[in-house]
Motif scaffolding. Structure first.
Motif, PDB file in Angstrom:
ATOM      1  N   MET A   4      -1.231   2.847   3.423  1.00 19.75           N
ATOM      2  CA  MET A   4      -1.594   1.381   4.035  1.00 19.75           C
ATOM      3  C   MET A   4      -2.201   0.600   2.991  1.00 19.75           C
ATOM      4  N   GLY A   5      -2.190  -0.688   3.010  1.00 20.58           N
ATOM      5  CA  GLY A   5      -2.775  -1.740   2.066  1.00 20.58           C
ATOM      6  C   GLY A   5      -2.284  -2.957   2.464  1.00 20.58           C
ATOM      7  N   PRO A   6      -3.014  -3.812   1.645  1.00 16.95           N
ATOM      8  CA  PRO A   6      -2.764  -5.412   1.683  1.00 16.95           C
ATOM      9  C   PRO A   6      -1.361  -5.784   1.260  1.00 16.95           C
ATOM     10  N   THR A   7      -1.038  -6.961   1.593  1.00 18.90           N
ATOM     11  CA  THR A   7       0.491  -7.221   0.952  1.00 18.90           C
ATOM     12  C   THR A   7       0.058  -7.363  -0.484  1.00 18.90           C
ATOM     13  N   ALA A   8       1.462  -6.908  -1.116  1.00 16.81           N
ATOM     14  CA  ALA A   8       1.572  -6.895  -2.682  1.00 16.81           C
ATOM     15  C   ALA A   8       0.535  -5.818  -3.425  1.00 16.81           C
ATOM     16  N   SER A   9       0.346  -4.817  -2.550  1.00 16.02           N
ATOM     17  CA  SER A   9      -0.480  -3.869  -3.221  1.00 16.02           C
ATOM     18  C   SER A   9       0.435  -2.659  -3.674  1.00 16.02           C
ATOM     19  N   GLY A  10       1.603  -2.665  -3.505  1.00 17.04           N
ATOM     20  CA  GLY A  10       2.656  -1.852  -4.134  1.00 17.04           C
ATOM     21  C   GLY A  10       2.966  -0.518  -3.118  1.00 17.04           C
ATOM     22  N   LYS A  11       3.094  -0.920  -1.651  1.00 19.39           N
ATOM     23  CA  LYS A  11       3.021  -0.103  -0.861  1.00 19.39           C
ATOM     24  C   LYS A  11       4.670   0.693  -0.767  1.00 19.39           C
ATOM     25  N   SER A  12       5.550  -0.199  -1.012  1.00 21.91           N
ATOM     26  CA  SER A  12       6.969   0.022  -1.000  1.00 21.91           C
ATOM     27  C   SER A  12       7.228   1.007  -2.360  1.00 21.91           C
ATOM     28  N   HIS A  13       6.813   0.482  -3.337  1.00 23.49           N
ATOM     29  CA  HIS A  13       6.931   1.150  -4.428  1.00 23.49           C
ATOM     30  C   HIS A  13       6.459   2.628  -4.582  1.00 23.49           C
ATOM     31  N   VAL A  14       5.265   2.701  -4.075  1.00 20.82           N
ATOM     32  CA  VAL A  14       4.563   4.013  -3.839  1.00 20.82           C
ATOM     33  C   VAL A  14       5.352   5.022  -2.988  1.00 20.82           C
ATOM     34  N   ALA A  15       5.987   4.348  -1.856  1.00 23.09           N
ATOM     35  CA  ALA A  15       6.693   5.146  -0.778  1.00 23.09           C
ATOM     36  C   ALA A  15       7.991   5.703  -1.198  1.00 23.09           C
ATOM     37  N   VAL A  16       8.610   4.770  -1.971  1.00 21.70           N
ATOM     38  CA  VAL A  16       9.809   5.439  -2.771  1.00 21.70           C
ATOM     39  C   VAL A  16       9.531   6.539  -3.861  1.00 21.70           C
ATOM     40  N   ALA A  17       8.533   6.262  -4.507  1.00 24.79           N
ATOM     41  CA  ALA A  17       8.089   7.261  -5.426  1.00 24.79           C
ATOM     42  C   ALA A  17       7.794   8.534  -4.886  1.00 24.79           C
ATOM     43  N   LEU A  36      -4.156 -13.384   4.438  1.00 22.28           N
ATOM     44  CA  LEU A  36      -3.728 -12.174   5.218  1.00 22.28           C
ATOM     45  C   LEU A  36      -4.137 -10.849   4.480  1.00 22.28           C
ATOM     46  N   ALA A  37      -4.304 -11.067   3.161  1.00 22.22           N
ATOM     47  CA  ALA A  37      -4.744  -9.673   2.450  1.00 22.22           C
ATOM     48  C   ALA A  37      -6.022  -9.284   2.669  1.00 22.22           C
ATOM     49  N   LYS A  38      -7.039 -10.404   2.842  1.00 15.38           N
ATOM     50  CA  LYS A  38      -8.272 -10.393   3.278  1.00 15.38           C
ATOM     51  C   LYS A  38      -8.495  -9.709   4.597  1.00 15.38           C
ATOM     52  N   ARG A  39      -7.829 -10.067   5.455  1.00 12.86           N
ATOM     53  CA  ARG A  39      -7.962  -9.584   6.978  1.00 12.86           C
ATOM     54  C   ARG A  39      -7.009  -8.015   7.024  1.00 12.86           C
ATOM     55  N   GLN A  40      -6.301  -7.673   6.193  1.00 12.68           N
ATOM     56  CA  GLN A  40      -5.864  -6.457   6.284  1.00 12.68           C
ATOM     57  C   GLN A  40      -7.029  -5.321   5.390  1.00 12.68           C
ATOM     58  N   LEU A  41      -7.465  -5.888   4.395  1.00 17.31           N
ATOM     59  CA  LEU A  41      -8.538  -5.178   4.106  1.00 17.31           C
ATOM     60  C   LEU A  41      -9.704  -4.769   4.886  1.00 17.31           C
ATOM     61  N   THR A  42     -10.148  -5.952   5.559  1.00 15.85           N
ATOM     62  CA  THR A  42     -11.375  -5.673   6.548  1.00 15.85           C
ATOM     63  C   THR A  42     -10.840  -4.819   7.589  1.00 15.85           C
ATOM     64  N   TRP A  43      -9.476  -4.630   8.163  1.00 15.07           N
ATOM     65  CA  TRP A  43      -9.106  -3.632   8.918  1.00 15.07           C
ATOM     66  C   TRP A  43      -9.236  -2.196   8.331  1.00 15.07           C
ATOM     67  N   LEU A  44      -8.736  -2.151   7.014  1.00 12.72           N
ATOM     68  CA  LEU A  44      -8.980  -0.893   6.478  1.00 12.72           C
ATOM     69  C   LEU A  44     -10.234  -0.519   6.265  1.00 12.72           C
ATOM     70  N   ARG A  45     -11.184  -1.281   5.816  1.00 13.38           N
ATOM     71  CA  ARG A  45     -12.508  -0.672   5.646  1.00 13.38           C
ATOM     72  C   ARG A  45     -13.155  -0.204   7.073  1.00 13.38           C
ATOM     73  N   ALA A  46     -12.436  -0.601   8.218  1.00 12.36           N
ATOM     74  CA  ALA A  46     -13.278  -0.435   9.337  1.00 12.36           C
ATOM     75  C   ALA A  46     -12.663   1.001   9.779  1.00 12.36           C
ATOM     76  N   MET A  47     -11.653   1.395   9.179  1.00 15.27           N
ATOM     77  CA  MET A  47     -10.909   2.737   9.649  1.00 15.27           C
ATOM     78  C   MET A  47     -11.532   3.927   8.917  1.00 15.27           C
ATOM     79  N   THR A  48     -11.500   5.202   9.297  1.00 20.05           N
ATOM     80  CA  THR A  48     -11.923   6.281   8.815  1.00 20.05           C
ATOM     81  C   THR A  48     -10.942   7.310   8.197  1.00 20.05           C
TER      82      THR A  48
END
Length: 307
Positions: A1-14, A264-276
């Protein structure tokens, strides 16, 4: 999980080069066919390395919900495990992650004819007036929804009309949760927000070079889309559509697209910080993929020892 442009796809393929995984996209924009550049869909090289699921599901003039995602994701994950592989969920639509992990409230499915009627009424009266109507039917929902948020106003009114009950009341009911998987939660979170913003700008400029404007123009003409279409609410697309409609110039369109993407990135990070239970990694770190892969190997070994 992560905000837009955080490199999720690159890490997933790795990760796919290291473990027997298949990727399940958790992205509300990549479900649309023909919207490739602006949604940063995986290219043929990534698709050749590892199977991807839940991309290119519907046309840009269609709708897709969290409930549909829940059904599609659980089905895809079941098929992946039957093949002896591991589902790797990767994306930035945090509502979809929350729906998978926490369940879904018993809201009615979308009704296309009713939505069209609400859209038509909003076209005559404006969304602020529709928000006033919602305040009479469901004050609690209206209090948390902005008068300019047409998508959420429409959904709240739709639920009220279909059930004769406020959506806020239905949301208080216990959720049904069925997620029979051991979960390893990884969050790609920037230690330096400014560096992420620079990455967002570079990626968007690359999208423009690859032909984002032509992509938006083509799907607009083919599917008769406008700014109110669900697919055109995706960041980047609405702003390019405004440019094509000559409502703003190219410079303003770029500035608005970047501002929307940062929000959008700010909202995504807010969601992430609320998750455990999330193991966080700095998405700006040069050795990010190595860190994540090492963590996964250690976590997998511990899980195997427990089982």
């Amino acid at each position: 999980m992560g905000p837009t442009a955080s490199g999720k796809s690159h890490v997933a393929v790795a990760i796919a080069r290291l473990l027997p995984v298949e990727i399940v996209s958790v992205d509300s924009a990549q479900v649309y066919r023909h919207m490739d550049i602006g949604t940063a869909k995986p290219g043929w090289r990534s698709l050749a390395v590892v199977p991807h699921h839940l991309i290119n599901l519907i046309d840009p003039n269609e709708c897709y919900s969290a409930a549909q995602f829940l059904d599609d994701a659980l089905r895809a994950m079941g098929e992946i495990t039957e093949r002896g592989n591991i589902p790797l969920l990767a994306g930035g639509t945090m509502l979809y992650f929350k729906t998978l992990l926490d369940g879904l409230s018993p809201l009615p499915s979308a009704n296309s004819s009713l939505r069209a009627a609400i859209e038509a009424k909003a076209g005559e009266k404006g969304w602020p007036r529709m928000h006033q109507e919602l305040a009479l039917l469901d004050p609690a929902s209206a209090a948390r929804i902005k008068p300019s948020d047409s998508q959420r106003i429409q959904r709240a009114l739709e639920v009220c009309y279909l059930t004769d009950r406020p959506m806020s009341e239905i949301l208080q009911k216990p959720k049904t949760v069925h997620f029979p998987y051991h979960v390893i939660r990884i969050g790609l979170i920037p230690a330096d927000r400014a560096a992420l913003h620079q990455r967002i700008a570079r990626r968007f400029d690359e999208m423009l070079k690859l032909g984002l404007i032509d992509e938006v123009n083509a799907i607009r003409d083919k599917f008769y889309l406008n700014e109110g279409s669900p697919s055109m609410r995706c960041v980047g697309y609405r702003q390019m559509l405004m440019y094509l409609d000559k409502k703003i110039d190219a410079v303003t369109a770029r500035e608005k697209a970047l501002a929307a993407t940062r929000q959008l990135a700010k909202r995504q990070l807010t969601w992430l910080r609320a998750m455990t239970g999330i193991r966080e990694f700095d998405c700006i770190a040069e050795n990010l993929t190595e860190q994540v892969c090492e963590h996964l190997l250690n976590a997998g070994l511990k899980a195997a020892m427990v089982s």
